[in-house]
Motif scaffolding. Sequence first.
Motif, PDB file in Angstrom:
ATOM      1  N   GLN A 123       0.782  -1.232   0.000  1.00  0.00           N
ATOM      2  CA  GLN A 123       0.000   0.000   0.000  1.00  0.00           C
ATOM      3  C   GLN A 123       0.825   1.299   0.000  1.00  0.00           C
ATOM      4  O   GLN A 123       0.414   2.267  -0.633  1.00  0.00           O
ATOM      5  CB  GLN A 123      -1.008   0.018   1.145  1.00  0.00           C
ATOM      6  CG  GLN A 123      -2.105   1.057   0.956  1.00  0.00           C
ATOM      7  CD  GLN A 123      -3.393   0.692   1.655  1.00  0.00           C
ATOM      8  OE1 GLN A 123      -3.445  -0.241   2.440  1.00  0.00           O
ATOM      9  NE2 GLN A 123      -4.436   1.437   1.374  1.00  0.00           N
ATOM     10  N   PRO A 124       1.971   1.380   0.652  1.00  0.00           N
ATOM     11  CA  PRO A 124       2.723   2.646   0.589  1.00  0.00           C
ATOM     12  C   PRO A 124       3.198   3.033  -0.814  1.00  0.00           C
ATOM     13  O   PRO A 124       3.579   4.173  -1.038  1.00  0.00           O
ATOM     14  CB  PRO A 124       3.910   2.390   1.523  1.00  0.00           C
ATOM     15  CG  PRO A 124       3.405   1.385   2.503  1.00  0.00           C
ATOM     16  CD  PRO A 124       2.538   0.472   1.675  1.00  0.00           C
ATOM     17  N   TYR A 125       3.158   2.095  -1.756  1.00  0.00           N
ATOM     18  CA  TYR A 125       3.509   2.425  -3.135  1.00  0.00           C
ATOM     19  C   TYR A 125       2.358   3.143  -3.853  1.00  0.00           C
ATOM     20  O   TYR A 125       2.561   3.696  -4.927  1.00  0.00           O
ATOM     21  CB  TYR A 125       3.835   1.156  -3.928  1.00  0.00           C
ATOM     22  CG  TYR A 125       5.076   0.419  -3.489  1.00  0.00           C
ATOM     23  CD1 TYR A 125       6.305   0.648  -4.098  1.00  0.00           C
ATOM     24  CD2 TYR A 125       5.016  -0.530  -2.470  1.00  0.00           C
ATOM     25  CE1 TYR A 125       7.442  -0.049  -3.702  1.00  0.00           C
ATOM     26  CE2 TYR A 125       6.145  -1.222  -2.070  1.00  0.00           C
ATOM     27  CZ  TYR A 125       7.358  -0.979  -2.684  1.00  0.00           C
ATOM     28  OH  TYR A 125       8.480  -1.666  -2.296  1.00  0.00           O
ATOM     29  N   TRP A 126       1.176   3.097  -3.284  1.00  0.00           N
ATOM     30  CA  TRP A 126      -0.018   3.597  -3.965  1.00  0.00           C
ATOM     31  C   TRP A 126      -0.491   4.907  -3.339  1.00  0.00           C
ATOM     32  O   TRP A 126      -0.500   5.040  -2.111  1.00  0.00           O
ATOM     33  CB  TRP A 126      -1.154   2.582  -3.844  1.00  0.00           C
ATOM     34  CG  TRP A 126      -0.806   1.185  -4.232  1.00  0.00           C
ATOM     35  CD1 TRP A 126       0.125   0.781  -5.152  1.00  0.00           C
ATOM     36  CD2 TRP A 126      -1.386  -0.019  -3.700  1.00  0.00           C
ATOM     37  NE1 TRP A 126       0.153  -0.585  -5.230  1.00  0.00           N
ATOM     38  CE2 TRP A 126      -0.762  -1.110  -4.346  1.00  0.00           C
ATOM     39  CE3 TRP A 126      -2.368  -0.285  -2.747  1.00  0.00           C
ATOM     40  CZ2 TRP A 126      -1.094  -2.425  -4.077  1.00  0.00           C
ATOM     41  CZ3 TRP A 126      -2.703  -1.596  -2.484  1.00  0.00           C
ATOM     42  CH2 TRP A 126      -2.066  -2.656  -3.142  1.00  0.00           C
ATOM     43  N   PRO A 127      -0.948   5.869  -4.127  1.00  0.00           N
ATOM     44  CA  PRO A 127      -1.465   7.133  -3.572  1.00  0.00           C
ATOM     45  C   PRO A 127      -2.927   7.009  -3.170  1.00  0.00           C
ATOM     46  O   PRO A 127      -3.785   7.777  -3.600  1.00  0.00           O
ATOM     47  CB  PRO A 127      -1.279   8.103  -4.752  1.00  0.00           C
ATOM     48  CG  PRO A 127      -1.474   7.248  -5.955  1.00  0.00           C
ATOM     49  CD  PRO A 127      -0.883   5.900  -5.601  1.00  0.00           C
ATOM     50  N   ILE A 128      -3.218   6.015  -2.341  1.00  0.00           N
ATOM     51  CA  ILE A 128      -4.582   5.769  -1.879  1.00  0.00           C
ATOM     52  C   ILE A 128      -4.544   5.371  -0.411  1.00  0.00           C
ATOM     53  O   ILE A 128      -3.510   4.947   0.111  1.00  0.00           O
ATOM     54  CB  ILE A 128      -5.286   4.665  -2.698  1.00  0.00           C
ATOM     55  CG1 ILE A 128      -4.448   3.373  -2.695  1.00  0.00           C
ATOM     56  CG2 ILE A 128      -5.526   5.122  -4.126  1.00  0.00           C
ATOM     57  CD1 ILE A 128      -5.111   2.225  -3.404  1.00  0.00           C
ATOM     58  N   GLU A 129      -5.681   5.506   0.256  1.00  0.00           N
ATOM     59  CA  GLU A 129      -5.825   5.086   1.645  1.00  0.00           C
ATOM     60  C   GLU A 129      -7.039   4.180   1.761  1.00  0.00           C
ATOM     61  O   GLU A 129      -7.858   4.086   0.849  1.00  0.00           O
ATOM     62  CB  GLU A 129      -5.974   6.308   2.558  1.00  0.00           C
ATOM     63  CG  GLU A 129      -4.735   7.191   2.620  1.00  0.00           C
ATOM     64  CD  GLU A 129      -4.901   8.352   3.583  1.00  0.00           C
ATOM     65  OE1 GLU A 129      -6.015   8.539   4.109  1.00  0.00           O
ATOM     66  OE2 GLU A 129      -3.917   9.079   3.798  1.00  0.00           O
ATOM     67  N   GLY A 130      -7.168   3.539   2.918  1.00  0.00           N
ATOM     68  CA  GLY A 130      -8.330   2.696   3.166  1.00  0.00           C
ATOM     69  C   GLY A 130      -8.006   1.221   3.073  1.00  0.00           C
ATOM     70  O   GLY A 130      -6.883   0.825   2.738  1.00  0.00           O
ATOM     71  N   GLU A 131      -9.007   0.397   3.372  1.00  0.00           N
ATOM     72  CA  GLU A 131      -8.823  -1.049   3.407  1.00  0.00           C
ATOM     73  C   GLU A 131      -9.512  -1.768   2.261  1.00  0.00           C
ATOM     74  O   GLU A 131      -9.341  -2.970   2.106  1.00  0.00           O
ATOM     75  CB  GLU A 131      -9.343  -1.600   4.736  1.00  0.00           C
ATOM     76  CG  GLU A 131      -8.556  -1.091   5.941  1.00  0.00           C
ATOM     77  CD  GLU A 131      -9.011  -1.718   7.242  1.00  0.00           C
ATOM     78  OE1 GLU A 131      -9.954  -2.532   7.214  1.00  0.00           O
ATOM     79  OE2 GLU A 131      -8.416  -1.395   8.286  1.00  0.00           O
ATOM     80  N   GLN A 132     -10.312  -1.063   1.461  1.00  0.00           N
ATOM     81  CA  GLN A 132     -11.001  -1.704   0.346  1.00  0.00           C
ATOM     82  C   GLN A 132     -10.091  -1.737  -0.881  1.00  0.00           C
ATOM     83  O   GLN A 132     -10.367  -1.121  -1.906  1.00  0.00           O
ATOM     84  CB  GLN A 132     -12.304  -0.969   0.044  1.00  0.00           C
ATOM     85  CG  GLN A 132     -13.398  -1.197   1.078  1.00  0.00           C
ATOM     86  CD  GLN A 132     -13.854  -2.640   1.107  1.00  0.00           C
ATOM     87  OE1 GLN A 132     -13.345  -3.444   1.886  1.00  0.00           O
ATOM     88  NE2 GLN A 132     -14.796  -2.986   0.262  1.00  0.00           N
TER      89      GLN A 132
END
Length: 202
Positions: A123-132
């Motif tokens: 996930q830290p590679y992606w510019p998104i947050e959240g669990e979905q």
Amino acid sequence: MNRNPPRDVTADEIETFRRYGVVCLRQMFDADWIARMQDAVDDAIANPGPMALNLNQGMKGKFHGDSFVWTWQPDFRAFIFDSPAPRIAQQILGASERVTLFFDTLLVKEPGSQAVTPWHHDQPYWPIEGEQVCTVWTPFDAVTRDSGAVEYLVGSHRWGRRFQPQSFTGDSRYGASLEPVPDIEAERDRHEFVLYETEPGD
């Protein structure tokens, strides 16, 4: 080629994904998809995209990486939109209407490669947050423990921590804005791991 999975993802598999952070689903893509994508991978290596990288870190053996392959390679586009992959993600995430593609990544590490895939959270590679959010990883060749099967640290997605992305090229392209990844190898006795040996279609 099958557009839908041959079966639904079970409640137990969804719970495993939520608890472990990973689950192995066997034989969800038919032989026609595998044959098509084996050819597509060969084509993508022979005709790399603008984001292609040599990931062998100066070591012996080929380790090829590329991203957003679906934007220029028609078979990858078909696999993303017309294969069981979207439905699998929808079921795993419990999405009621749709899932949204962020990007694809192609990683090809030939047998005998000495390049190390570093411990990392996706996930830290992606510019998104959240669990979905999830990754649908599909092998187009058999993968065993000896040939480089991926090992996962069970439950690390629930630690509530964001770790510095690790460059697969060995450089510092991601800077140093987050907490470093712990030395997982030095503390293996403190964790639970899972490794799946897989066949094409898993």
